[in-house]
Design a protein around this motif. Sequence first.
Motif, PDB file in Angstrom:
ATOM      1  N   ASN A  84       0.834  -1.198   0.000  1.00  0.00           N
ATOM      2  CA  ASN A  84       0.000   0.000   0.000  1.00  0.00           C
ATOM      3  C   ASN A  84       0.872   1.252   0.000  1.00  0.00           C
ATOM      4  O   ASN A  84       2.068   1.188   0.302  1.00  0.00           O
ATOM      5  N   SER A  85       0.250   2.372  -0.314  1.00  0.00           N
ATOM      6  CA  SER A  85       0.962   3.665  -0.317  1.00  0.00           C
ATOM      7  C   SER A  85       2.265   3.568  -1.100  1.00  0.00           C
ATOM      8  O   SER A  85       3.324   3.999  -0.636  1.00  0.00           O
ATOM      9  N   LEU A  86       2.182   3.018  -2.269  1.00  0.00           N
ATOM     10  CA  LEU A  86       3.386   2.784  -3.059  1.00  0.00           C
ATOM     11  C   LEU A  86       4.023   4.092  -3.504  1.00  0.00           C
ATOM     12  O   LEU A  86       3.337   5.091  -3.782  1.00  0.00           O
ATOM     13  N   LYS A  87       5.350   4.056  -3.570  1.00  0.00           N
ATOM     14  CA  LYS A  87       6.151   5.209  -3.968  1.00  0.00           C
ATOM     15  C   LYS A  87       6.968   4.848  -5.204  1.00  0.00           C
ATOM     16  O   LYS A  87       7.262   3.666  -5.433  1.00  0.00           O
ATOM     17  N   PRO A  88       7.384   5.847  -5.976  1.00  0.00           N
ATOM     18  CA  PRO A  88       8.244   5.536  -7.129  1.00  0.00           C
ATOM     19  C   PRO A  88       9.499   4.755  -6.727  1.00  0.00           C
ATOM     20  O   PRO A  88       9.976   3.916  -7.509  1.00  0.00           O
ATOM     21  N   ASP A  89      10.018   4.992  -5.534  1.00  0.00           N
ATOM     22  CA  ASP A  89      11.204   4.254  -5.073  1.00  0.00           C
ATOM     23  C   ASP A  89      10.937   2.781  -4.848  1.00  0.00           C
ATOM     24  O   ASP A  89      11.875   1.996  -4.681  1.00  0.00           O
ATOM     25  N   ASP A  90       9.666   2.376  -4.830  1.00  0.00           N
ATOM     26  CA  ASP A  90       9.339   0.957  -4.686  1.00  0.00           C
ATOM     27  C   ASP A  90       9.435   0.210  -6.012  1.00  0.00           C
ATOM     28  O   ASP A  90       9.275  -1.011  -6.050  1.00  0.00           O
ATOM     29  N   THR A  91       9.677   0.940  -7.094  1.00  0.00           N
ATOM     30  CA  THR A  91       9.826   0.299  -8.399  1.00  0.00           C
ATOM     31  C   THR A  91      11.008  -0.658  -8.383  1.00  0.00           C
ATOM     32  O   THR A  91      12.122  -0.275  -8.030  1.00  0.00           O
ATOM     33  N   ALA A  92      10.748  -1.917  -8.746  1.00  0.00           N
ATOM     34  CA  ALA A  92      11.772  -2.962  -8.703  1.00  0.00           C
ATOM     35  C   ALA A  92      11.183  -4.263  -9.234  1.00  0.00           C
ATOM     36  O   ALA A  92       9.971  -4.366  -9.436  1.00  0.00           O
ATOM     37  N   VAL A  93      12.053  -5.230  -9.405  1.00  0.00           N
ATOM     38  CA  VAL A  93      11.600  -6.609  -9.611  1.00  0.00           C
ATOM     39  C   VAL A  93      11.504  -7.242  -8.229  1.00  0.00           C
ATOM     40  O   VAL A  93      12.465  -7.195  -7.451  1.00  0.00           O
ATOM     41  N   TYR A  94      10.356  -7.798  -7.927  1.00  0.00           N
ATOM     42  CA  TYR A  94      10.109  -8.414  -6.624  1.00  0.00           C
ATOM     43  C   TYR A  94      10.217  -9.933  -6.755  1.00  0.00           C
ATOM     44  O   TYR A  94       9.605 -10.534  -7.651  1.00  0.00           O
ATOM     45  N   TYR A  95      10.972 -10.513  -5.838  1.00  0.00           N
ATOM     46  CA  TYR A  95      11.230 -11.943  -5.849  1.00  0.00           C
ATOM     47  C   TYR A  95      10.660 -12.606  -4.598  1.00  0.00           C
ATOM     48  O   TYR A  95      10.851 -12.114  -3.481  1.00  0.00           O
ATOM     49  N   CYS A  96      10.030 -13.740  -4.805  1.00  0.00           N
ATOM     50  CA  CYS A  96       9.611 -14.599  -3.710  1.00  0.00           C
ATOM     51  C   CYS A  96      10.742 -15.590  -3.428  1.00  0.00           C
ATOM     52  O   CYS A  96      11.431 -16.030  -4.365  1.00  0.00           O
ATOM     53  N   ALA A  97      10.938 -15.918  -2.154  1.00  0.00           N
ATOM     54  CA  ALA A  97      12.007 -16.831  -1.781  1.00  0.00           C
ATOM     55  C   ALA A  97      11.560 -17.736  -0.646  1.00  0.00           C
ATOM     56  O   ALA A  97      10.675 -17.369   0.135  1.00  0.00           O
ATOM     57  N   ALA A  98      12.212 -18.891  -0.553  1.00  0.00           N
ATOM     58  CA  ALA A  98      11.893 -19.854   0.502  1.00  0.00           C
ATOM     59  C   ALA A  98      13.172 -20.403   1.110  1.00  0.00           C
ATOM     60  O   ALA A  98      14.176 -20.571   0.417  1.00  0.00           O
ATOM     61  N   LYS A  99      13.107 -20.659   2.416  1.00  0.00           N
ATOM     62  CA  LYS A  99      14.232 -21.287   3.112  1.00  0.00           C
ATOM     63  C   LYS A  99      13.901 -22.748   3.328  1.00  0.00           C
ATOM     64  O   LYS A  99      12.782 -23.072   3.698  1.00  0.00           O
ATOM     65  N   ALA A 100      14.891 -23.603   3.165  1.00  0.00           N
ATOM     66  CA  ALA A 100      14.661 -25.035   3.351  1.00  0.00           C
ATOM     67  C   ALA A 100      14.419 -25.369   4.818  1.00  0.00           C
ATOM     68  O   ALA A 100      13.638 -26.270   5.145  1.00  0.00           O
ATOM     69  N   THR A 101      15.093 -24.645   5.710  1.00  0.00           N
ATOM     70  CA  THR A 101      14.976 -24.906   7.147  1.00  0.00           C
ATOM     71  C   THR A 101      15.200 -23.615   7.927  1.00  0.00           C
ATOM     72  O   THR A 101      15.602 -22.599   7.361  1.00  0.00           O
ATOM     73  N   GLY A 102      14.976 -23.680   9.224  1.00  0.00           N
ATOM     74  CA  GLY A 102      15.380 -22.599  10.108  1.00  0.00           C
ATOM     75  C   GLY A 102      14.347 -21.514  10.262  1.00  0.00           C
ATOM     76  O   GLY A 102      13.189 -21.646   9.873  1.00  0.00           O
TER      77      GLY A 102
END
Length: 124
Positions: A84-102
């Motif tokens: 929400n309340s997005l700003k021009p500085d939020d422009t990017a490629v967004y990546y989802c990631a997962a950790k195997a453990t921990g």
Amino acid sequence: QVQLVESGGGLVQAGGSLRLSCAASGRTFSSIPMGWFRQTPGKEREFVAAISPSSSYSIYADSMKGRFTISRDNAKNTNYLQMNSLKPDDTAVYYCAAKATGMVTRRVSDYDYWGQGTQVTVSS
């Protein structure tokens, strides 16, 4: 092995909202921490948010706190990033990631699996 597919990126005006989704497959989704990161050309990938397997614990980068919300639906093997309340500085490629453990962490190097990324562009 975990496969991650992001969706929901796009073009939005400053002040607007987007919800990113990350669909996971390949192993028990409900047992693994998930995170979101972002990257712009010429810069290192940076942490956005992360969530524990049971959703009991989440962490955010300071600049996103109060604007972004991470959540997950283990029944659907999907996690979300509400922005929400997005700003021009939020422009990017967004990546989802997962950790195997921990536990959930902020470090890029701690995450074992990555999606292909989804572009978010915020116009001024």
